[in-house]
Scaffold this active site. Sequence first.
Site, PDB file in Angstrom:
ATOM      1  N   SER A  72      -6.118  -6.077 -12.701  1.00  0.00           N
ATOM      2  CA  SER A  72      -5.630  -4.876 -13.353  1.00  0.00           C
ATOM      3  C   SER A  72      -6.090  -4.936 -14.796  1.00  0.00           C
ATOM      4  O   SER A  72      -5.761  -5.870 -15.525  1.00  0.00           O
ATOM      5  CB  SER A  72      -4.103  -4.851 -13.250  1.00  0.00           C
ATOM      6  N   GLY A  73      -6.855  -3.959 -15.213  1.00  0.00           N
ATOM      7  CA  GLY A  73      -7.398  -3.970 -16.570  1.00  0.00           C
ATOM      8  C   GLY A  73      -6.383  -3.481 -17.580  1.00  0.00           C
ATOM      9  O   GLY A  73      -5.472  -2.721 -17.254  1.00  0.00           O
TER      10      GLY A  73
ATOM     11  N   LYS B  85      -4.726  -3.159  -4.884  1.00  0.00           N
ATOM     12  CA  LYS B  85      -5.862  -2.705  -5.699  1.00  0.00           C
ATOM     13  C   LYS B  85      -6.661  -1.777  -4.808  1.00  0.00           C
ATOM     14  O   LYS B  85      -7.024  -2.144  -3.679  1.00  0.00           O
ATOM     15  CB  LYS B  85      -6.737  -3.882  -6.133  1.00  0.00           C
TER      16      LYS B  85
ATOM     17  N   ARG C  92      -3.895   5.641  -6.701  1.00  0.00           N
ATOM     18  CA  ARG C  92      -2.654   4.874  -6.846  1.00  0.00           C
ATOM     19  C   ARG C  92      -1.507   5.560  -6.108  1.00  0.00           C
ATOM     20  O   ARG C  92      -0.680   4.892  -5.466  1.00  0.00           O
ATOM     21  CB  ARG C  92      -2.278   4.748  -8.331  1.00  0.00           C
TER      22      ARG C  92
ATOM     23  N   SER D 219      -3.022  -0.412  -8.487  1.00  0.00           N
ATOM     24  CA  SER D 219      -3.982  -0.125  -9.550  1.00  0.00           C
ATOM     25  C   SER D 219      -5.324   0.162  -8.896  1.00  0.00           C
ATOM     26  O   SER D 219      -5.595  -0.284  -7.792  1.00  0.00           O
ATOM     27  CB  SER D 219      -4.065  -1.279 -10.553  1.00  0.00           C
ATOM     28  N   ALA D 220      -6.141   0.950  -9.569  1.00  0.00           N
ATOM     29  CA  ALA D 220      -7.405   1.391  -8.988  1.00  0.00           C
ATOM     30  C   ALA D 220      -8.574   0.838  -9.781  1.00  0.00           C
ATOM     31  O   ALA D 220      -8.461   0.582 -10.973  1.00  0.00           O
ATOM     32  CB  ALA D 220      -7.465   2.916  -8.968  1.00  0.00           C
TER      33      ALA D 220
ATOM     34  N   SER E 212       1.032  -3.002 -15.398  1.00  0.00           N
ATOM     35  CA  SER E 212      -0.050  -2.195 -14.867  1.00  0.00           C
ATOM     36  C   SER E 212       0.253  -0.730 -15.138  1.00  0.00           C
ATOM     37  O   SER E 212       1.398  -0.285 -15.017  1.00  0.00           O
ATOM     38  CB  SER E 212      -0.162  -2.501 -13.364  1.00  0.00           C
ATOM     39  N   GLY E 213      -0.755   0.019 -15.549  1.00  0.00           N
ATOM     40  CA  GLY E 213      -0.547   1.407 -15.954  1.00  0.00           C
ATOM     41  C   GLY E 213      -0.759   2.401 -14.834  1.00  0.00           C
ATOM     42  O   GLY E 213      -1.576   2.168 -13.936  1.00  0.00           O
TER      43      GLY E 213
ATOM     44  N   ALA F  51       1.980   4.873 -12.867  1.00  0.00           N
ATOM     45  CA  ALA F  51       3.071   4.504 -11.970  1.00  0.00           C
ATOM     46  C   ALA F  51       3.426   5.616 -10.989  1.00  0.00           C
ATOM     47  O   ALA F  51       4.584   5.772 -10.602  1.00  0.00           O
ATOM     48  CB  ALA F  51       4.281   4.097 -12.805  1.00  0.00           C
TER      49      ALA F  51
ATOM     50  N   GLY G 122       9.058   6.237 -15.549  1.00  0.00           N
ATOM     51  CA  GLY G 122       9.529   4.856 -15.449  1.00  0.00           C
ATOM     52  C   GLY G 122       8.591   4.033 -14.603  1.00  0.00           C
ATOM     53  O   GLY G 122       7.412   4.372 -14.467  1.00  0.00           O
TER      54      GLY G 122
END
Lengths: 352, 352, 352, 352
Positions: free
Chosen positions: C71-72, C147, C179, C216-217, C323-324, C326, C334
């Site tokens: 996850s970047g 992922k 995601r 995450s993608a 991880s961004g 959501a 949240g």
Amino acid sequence: MTGIALLTVPTADPGDTRPFDILTETGYRTDDLVSVIGKTEGNGCVNDFSRGLAAAIWEPRIPDAAVTVFSGGTEGVLSPHVNLFVRDEQRYPGFDRGLVAAARRSRPLDPAEIGRAAQVDTVAGTVGKLLAELGVTAGDVHLVLVKCPLLTSDSIAALYAAGQTPVATDTYASMGCSRAASSLGIAVALGECDRETALDALAGEAGVWSARASASAGAELDDCHILVIAESPTAANPLRAVHGHMADAIDLAAVQQLLDRVAAEGGTVRQIFAKAEADPAGSVRGLRHTMLTDSDINATRHARAAVGGVLAALKGDGAVYVSGGAEHQGPPGGGGITVIYELPTPDRNDAR
Amino acid sequence: MTGIALLTVPTADPGDTRPFDILTETGYRTDDLVSVIGKTEGNGCVNDFSRGLAAAIWEPRIPDAAVTVFSGGTEGVLSPHVNLFVRDEQRYPGFDRGLVAAARRSRPLDPAEIGRAAQVDTVAGTVGKLLAELGVTAGDVHLVLVKCPLLTSDSIAALYAAGQTPVATDTYASMGCSRAASSLGIAVALGECDRETALDALAGEAGVWSARASASAGAELDDCHILVIAESPTAANPLRAVHGHMADAIDLAAVQQLLDRVAAEGGTVRQIFAKAEADPAGSVRGLRHTMLTDSDINATRHARAAVGGVLAALKGDGAVYVSGGAEHQGPPGGGGITVIYELPTPDRNDAR
Amino acid sequence: MTGIALLTVPTADPGDTRPFDILTETGYRTDDLVSVIGKTEGNGCVNDFSRGLAAAIWEPRIPDAAVTVFSGGTEGVLSPHVNLFVRDEQRYPGFDRGLVAAARRSRPLDPAEIGRAAQVDTVAGTVGKLLAELGVTAGDVHLVLVKCPLLTSDSIAALYAAGQTPVATDTYASMGCSRAASSLGIAVALGECDRETALDALAGEAGVWSARASASAGAELDDCHILVIAESPTAANPLRAVHGHMADAIDLAAVQQLLDRVAAEGGTVRQIFAKAEADPAGSVRGLRHTMLTDSDINATRHARAAVGGVLAALKGDGAVYVSGGAEHQGPPGGGGITVIYELPTPDRNDAR
Amino acid sequence: MTGIALLTVPTADPGDTRPFDILTETGYRTDDLVSVIGKTEGNGCVNDFSRGLAAAIWEPRIPDAAVTVFSGGTEGVLSPHVNLFVRDEQRYPGFDRGLVAAARRSRPLDPAEIGRAAQVDTVAGTVGKLLAELGVTAGDVHLVLVKCPLLTSDSIAALYAAGQTPVATDTYASMGCSRAASSLGIAVALGECDRETALDALAGEAGVWSARASASAGAELDDCHILVIAESPTAANPLRAVHGHMADAIDLAAVQQLLDRVAAEGGTVRQIFAKAEADPAGSVRGLRHTMLTDSDINATRHARAAVGGVLAALKGDGAVYVSGGAEHQGPPGGGGITVIYELPTPDRNDAR
């Protein structure tokens, strides 16, 4: 009839008031302003407050009838400046025609209308009024500049709260939707397509575009600011224009051809108005570009930097008006180009 | 003697291995590689892992003696690609000279040496060895490409911990220091200035530069990767080069002049290697640019986008090698240009 | 049954191989790896090659059955690291249950399937297999990490060329769609909603979410990498987990509550896995945020930085997995939180 | 004596004039303004025109003696707002002391003086005058806010043209130099160090800092705007303040301790003023951060986002004043914190 003169003045920052002095020093008054078309140095995207700052400086000082169009983004060699179109009814000896211009604000757009048919119609209607006001036909027009609103987090939330759906949920994406609707409104007004085709195009089902449309979006306004520039025998001044389009972002030949036409008439380039965009297919002449996959820099910034490099190199300086996001303002990946130039004062009485 | 051929291959991403297939399909082997000079699609700055990814793919597969130089940043219309310089000792009929190339890694540089005299000397020494290896003189050289290290937060902290002072406390700034030292090392090796002048220039007290130097910095290495490209009568191939420099970022005329020389010989442009930078004076031809005051996009990215637009428009495609940060690699605000081109196969026995 | 141990190891850069040494020094072998869950330091968006570089280093060295999830994005105080989940079947004295984990790759997804029902089904199916493999029920699960692929300019162009429509025309936007589909697949597999509701949610017509989903993608894969972490009586180790969710990005209380539960058991926090997003309504607790109108920094980067600050402050260090993006991984604005902790070794024979 | 009240008002954009209405609705007049301390939503760096826009709106409308300090950057959950410090001489029953404030502009600084001894002295002098004006001693002061100028491309070029050397050649770097000089001026004025030590610190040879200094730099001014907030028995109002510092960006405990002191007095937090910076050593509590190696986002933006997350989570909303770049405004990597709070109205006649 509104004969015009054009002053292109560098700015030290978006709030620079020196151009007012230049205007006066050149013999014009603020009241002569028809339109202020500026390149400001922000990101040219949603949160570009350089446009807002410029508007805060200019709006209170210009005539009610005048409009501002501030296009953010002076990436690369582009240089911040304002293009002041001033009323100049003087009949310059030796000329029997000249550039004319008129400007107007549309009615305010409701956020729900942005990027939709109502915006197409509103822009088309206002452009129509401007053509009538100038007494020109669509064929006389060289450029229609529009500054139009975008959607912010606030307006998107308000729409949802009211049970309405915004044209885009992403604020940056809404800029493209707004530019598209404005440009298709121009295309309708100039007779380049009918309303139905424009709405199909807005829905992504038709490939209509106008090389004379130049639309940019901003958070600093809620109506559309529109300027029409045309050539007319009612004026008599040395300004002329040619327009065309770049087929892609490296179509130097198309621009050169316009410049050659200017040179053939002995003209001096005064300004180039251009639209630029990242080719939506992700490639230019068969080679991949990365403007659409760069999550650090928006595609409009990349496109302005690259096309700005080409045009500044051709013009010889960076005070070029390159606006990003060319939806329906030229072929996909390309963009419209209008060159304003000045003819030399004739030696003899031959009217030009 | 190392006659070379050049393959320019687009890449789908920094880890793309398709160029290996192209190499094979074209009749070469990985062992023939002298150097891989690539443009990858990261930000071209400190945290550009596109360079590291490319290096992780290429380094284990190329000969020990070969070097990679990955320059990040394909802003605007620039297109990610690799330039494969392969050994090709074949004597092409009708040619009595040709391009040759040789590559080497310098010794590793200690972080304390980066951007300082030790780096100048190290690069100069390695370039000297490469000239000797090729049997060419400085006058035969068209291009010296260097990839050199930069300072990271870690190495800066380590230096301080050891009681040493880094050449820069800002990691992005360290890239410029490293490029400067490498370029001055090249200038010394090519006899364009003496060591003392180079060190003065490094201290900001002399305006020396080499239009044949092209240096880029990266976090993915701790030594310098160096490639020398020269013309030599020991080879016999259709590749040739011309070099010059852009006086500023919109110096289209300088590039056109080089392209005219290529055209005059009937040559076909194979690649353009260019350096670009934001004019440190903050203006281009008297008009302010905003590359140095844009805190969202680093100046090197702006400069590559703009100069890349100009060069891609002239070459006709975006697979141009434009590297950002031209300290001592051309006049301030400008940058060196090397055009590699291919002569047509002669009809008769006239050797060219 | 797959009892596990967890090693969290800082990385010096995405290509750092030091964690392999740590693994060995700790007494494990590469073959023991079930999954590598890393935070790498790129932008976490489309052109994040830090993920690709990490994958290039790790993928060839781990067992076929193991999966990586990189996850970047280590904005703010977040610190790049890898979480190594290793098979550890040892029955630790004094424990009668423990954490187990299993991982799998799904079949590759066609670009046309990304963000659509086919992805929901594929993820749900693979998660189902993993539950069966572990012999746990949905109620035993604390975290499902996925992922998944995204759309690039190339795949979007290919879809259009094939007469198909991508789920998004913007590459960054496609990450959110992917995601969302992965997360809804997890929700289905965990019995948190039925398939029909999941598909409604994907269409924006239902507000389903799973606090145990973390998706995450990335552009560096075309299948889905999935890891399930659960508690099971088949294992006997000191690792435990609690999960919950932050109601918004500043919901410190929700995290504190989880940490209090850990403390009440005498546990030591080993890692926090969190999802974060910019509230889509444009405000947090009634006050406007600017994450969605900032055209210079993508919203996922803002959200990771802010939530990362909160969690690092609570954990006491920055090696937190935040991880961004959501979507359906917690309530809007949240995100889910899973805390993995270690119980103290019991003094007596009381099994815990 | 200048007793004050504090109004914290959200803003819809930097040019929002709604706070003027709020001021009036609350019973104050524009003439009562002592200072406007705002967080605006630009990048907080060199080309942040959100500050300039806010200044263009506020400056013409506030009393000559009042000053504005606009600090750009509302990354993450931070919410744009203004803090209006208004003169309120009313003696609130039950209080025998209260917060007082005074503001002043320094003389304009010449670009050559920025970041140098002259700026230290100028700021120290002006702060000294403000202390005298308020009739307080250094020990009574809780916060000194300064907005100070930076170097632009233009001013750097002008300095070189005049044969002078700017303190920094990079515009973003000049912001740090200016903040450092202002902060050391404050430290001198507050007796936290002598002038000589301050100048040593400016030269990097001493580690002096003041937790009560808060300096930010901007291109929109050429003098220093300074506000001093202190506690004094000459006023009688319910406002109080505590100050301290975060030792690093995740020092939640330090802030909690201040909040506990507020709670112990039954106070309600009204605002938190904080400084934040990326630890110059490149790590926080032994773990590497990437704020200084991220060439896409400047370190000040990262730091505001992270520390803003922590403080907003503690305060319960995002309208916190977090300013980036904490040179000499707290220990390296940390930053000063001032909490302004309001005591409850006493039930009895016990003066507080």
